[in-house]
Design a protein around this motif. Structure first.
Motif, PDB file in Angstrom:
ATOM      1  N   THR A  98      45.709  30.237  58.349  1.00 46.14           N
ATOM      2  CA  THR A  98      44.853  31.409  58.227  1.00 46.14           C
ATOM      3  C   THR A  98      45.525  32.628  58.863  1.00 46.14           C
ATOM      4  N   HIS A  99      45.002  33.808  58.605  1.00 46.70           N
ATOM      5  CA  HIS A  99      45.546  35.037  59.164  1.00 46.70           C
ATOM      6  C   HIS A  99      45.345  35.057  60.679  1.00 46.70           C
ATOM      7  N   PHE A 100      46.314  35.637  61.398  1.00 48.53           N
ATOM      8  CA  PHE A 100      46.252  35.594  62.866  1.00 48.53           C
ATOM      9  C   PHE A 100      44.995  36.268  63.417  1.00 48.53           C
ATOM     10  N   GLU A 110      45.310  23.134  69.569  1.00 52.86           N
ATOM     11  CA  GLU A 110      45.828  21.993  68.811  1.00 52.86           C
ATOM     12  C   GLU A 110      47.307  22.170  68.485  1.00 52.86           C
ATOM     13  N   THR A 111      47.693  23.376  68.096  1.00 53.57           N
ATOM     14  CA  THR A 111      49.093  23.623  67.737  1.00 53.57           C
ATOM     15  C   THR A 111      50.009  23.527  68.952  1.00 53.57           C
ATOM     16  N   TYR A 112      49.589  24.136  70.084  1.00 56.03           N
ATOM     17  CA  TYR A 112      50.352  23.985  71.325  1.00 56.03           C
ATOM     18  C   TYR A 112      50.512  22.509  71.683  1.00 56.03           C
ATOM     19  N   SER A 113      49.373  21.808  71.654  1.00 55.88           N
ATOM     20  CA  SER A 113      49.325  20.437  72.169  1.00 55.88           C
ATOM     21  C   SER A 113      50.230  19.497  71.395  1.00 55.88           C
ATOM     22  N   VAL A 114      50.208  19.578  70.072  1.00 61.79           N
ATOM     23  CA  VAL A 114      51.028  18.675  69.259  1.00 61.79           C
ATOM     24  C   VAL A 114      52.492  19.096  69.277  1.00 61.79           C
ATOM     25  N   ASN A 115      52.762  20.371  68.998  1.00 64.41           N
ATOM     26  CA  ASN A 115      54.138  20.819  68.790  1.00 64.41           C
ATOM     27  C   ASN A 115      54.959  20.900  70.067  1.00 64.41           C
ATOM     28  N   PHE A 152      56.636  37.775  54.208  1.00 67.51           N
ATOM     29  CA  PHE A 152      55.223  37.781  53.821  1.00 67.51           C
ATOM     30  C   PHE A 152      54.999  38.210  52.377  1.00 67.51           C
ATOM     31  N   SER A 153      56.018  38.794  51.751  1.00 64.83           N
ATOM     32  CA  SER A 153      55.860  39.249  50.370  1.00 64.83           C
ATOM     33  C   SER A 153      55.723  38.091  49.384  1.00 64.83           C
ATOM     34  N   ILE A 154      56.135  36.887  49.791  1.00 65.32           N
ATOM     35  CA  ILE A 154      56.062  35.751  48.864  1.00 65.32           C
ATOM     36  C   ILE A 154      54.705  35.049  48.907  1.00 65.32           C
ATOM     37  N   TYR A 155      53.847  35.451  49.851  1.00 62.51           N
ATOM     38  CA  TYR A 155      52.542  34.804  49.981  1.00 62.51           C
ATOM     39  C   TYR A 155      51.474  35.586  49.214  1.00 62.51           C
ATOM     40  N   ASN A 158      45.897  32.831  47.683  1.00 63.23           N
ATOM     41  CA  ASN A 158      45.518  31.426  47.848  1.00 63.23           C
ATOM     42  C   ASN A 158      46.639  30.546  48.416  1.00 63.23           C
ATOM     43  N   ASP A 159      47.757  31.160  48.832  1.00 62.98           N
ATOM     44  CA  ASP A 159      48.860  30.398  49.404  1.00 62.98           C
ATOM     45  C   ASP A 159      48.589  30.087  50.880  1.00 62.98           C
ATOM     46  N   ARG A 160      49.264  29.065  51.381  1.00 64.20           N
ATOM     47  CA  ARG A 160      49.117  28.683  52.788  1.00 64.20           C
ATOM     48  C   ARG A 160      50.019  29.585  53.630  1.00 64.20           C
ATOM     49  N   LEU A 161      49.425  30.587  54.254  1.00 65.08           N
ATOM     50  CA  LEU A 161      50.177  31.592  55.015  1.00 65.08           C
ATOM     51  C   LEU A 161      50.789  30.983  56.271  1.00 65.08           C
ATOM     52  N   ASN A 162      52.081  31.224  56.470  1.00 65.25           N
ATOM     53  CA  ASN A 162      52.745  30.728  57.675  1.00 65.25           C
ATOM     54  C   ASN A 162      52.198  31.466  58.890  1.00 65.25           C
ATOM     55  N   SER A 163      51.802  30.722  59.911  1.00 65.10           N
ATOM     56  CA  SER A 163      51.088  31.329  61.040  1.00 65.10           C
ATOM     57  C   SER A 163      52.009  31.749  62.180  1.00 65.10           C
TER      58      SER A 163
END
Length: 256
Positions: A98-100, A110-115, A152-155, A158-163
């Motif tokens: 999702t958008h920041f 969750e992202t901190y914890s796993v990665n 960001f121009s390729i998103y 409905n694409d999964r935006l890189n966060s």
């Protein structure tokens, strides 16, 4: 796996390999590859995969890597059973799309914890409980977005935006690789990182996104999991005793 036939007599036979996130797209193929080479492969994931590999040298273990007590318990069990661990592959990863501006605290945690936390937990548990750390190889999975920002121009809508937080944690993976390569060198432990570019996924990417992404590549195709696996093989090979603290980018030239 006919493309791996020339590796059939691999020097990695009977090596004990731990793969976190073993049920994911990349994780499953990492496990298949090392199982094929005759390694004893432990797939560590938070959920069990019903479609597991039917091989006597493949073992599936349910583990939440964000909990240090669970990591220690499983690592002690594996060391007691196998008497060693040769290769630790920190592959487990979490992302959000999702958008920041809509980021939630739960998503961040969750992202901190796993990665990051999960990777540190595994490295601590393995190096702490091995009586002899000689020849252990630690391989971490980073990302090209740990060293560059997305295009960001390729998103599209409905694409999964890189966060933002995914890239930040993967930058942390690259830095931690260098840190552990230094601090563990006295124990003769080698630590390296693989940073993949976009990997083709028919279930998660639409074809129009793939076409837009490929326009940025010098090798005009999406990456395959086999491309990443060969990089891991290079770093994990017994003859690699001099390469440590490095980040190998496998992205078809995207980052050039």
């Amino acid at each position: 796996m006919p493309i791996y036939n020339f590796l059939k007599t691999s020097l990695l036979k009977n090596k004990v390999v731990l793969v976190t996130g073993g049920n994911g797209q990349l994780g499953k193929d990492i496990c298949k590859f090392y199982t094929y080479l005759g390694c004893k492969v432990y797939s560590l994931d938070i959920k069990q995969n019903k479609n597991q590999i039917r091989k006597k040298n493949y073992f599936q273990v349910v583990l939440d890597i964000t909990k240090i007590n669970e990591c220690e318990k499983i690592i002690k069990f594996i060391i007691k059973k196998e008497k060693k661990i040769d290769i630790l592959i920190n592959n487990a990863g979490s992302s959000i799309f999702t958008h920041f501006s809509k980021r939630t605290e739960k998503e961040l945690d969750e992202t901190y914890s796993v990665n990051l936390k999960g990777m540190i937990n595994m490295i601590i548990s393995v190096t702490k409980n091995l009586r002899k750390n000689y020849h252990l190889k630690i391989l971490n999975i980073g990302s090209i977005y740990g060293s560059k920002a997305p295009d960001f121009s390729i998103y599209k809508k409905n694409d999964r935006l890189n966060s933002e937080i995914y890239g930040a944690t993967k930058a942390g993976v690259i830095q931690l690789t260098k840190y552990f390569a230094k601090i563990l060198s006295k124990k003769k432990i080698i630590c390296n990182c693989i940073s993949p570019g976009g990997i083709k996924s028919n279930s998660k990417q639409n074809k129009s996104f793939q076409k837009r992404y490929i326009k940025n590549l010098h090798i005009k195709r999406m990456g395959n999991t086999s491309d990443i696996v060969f990089g891991l093989y290079y770093f994990s090979h017994p003859e690699n005793s001099y390469i440590t603290g490095q980040n190998l980018i496998i992205d078809g030239g995207y980052s050039l």
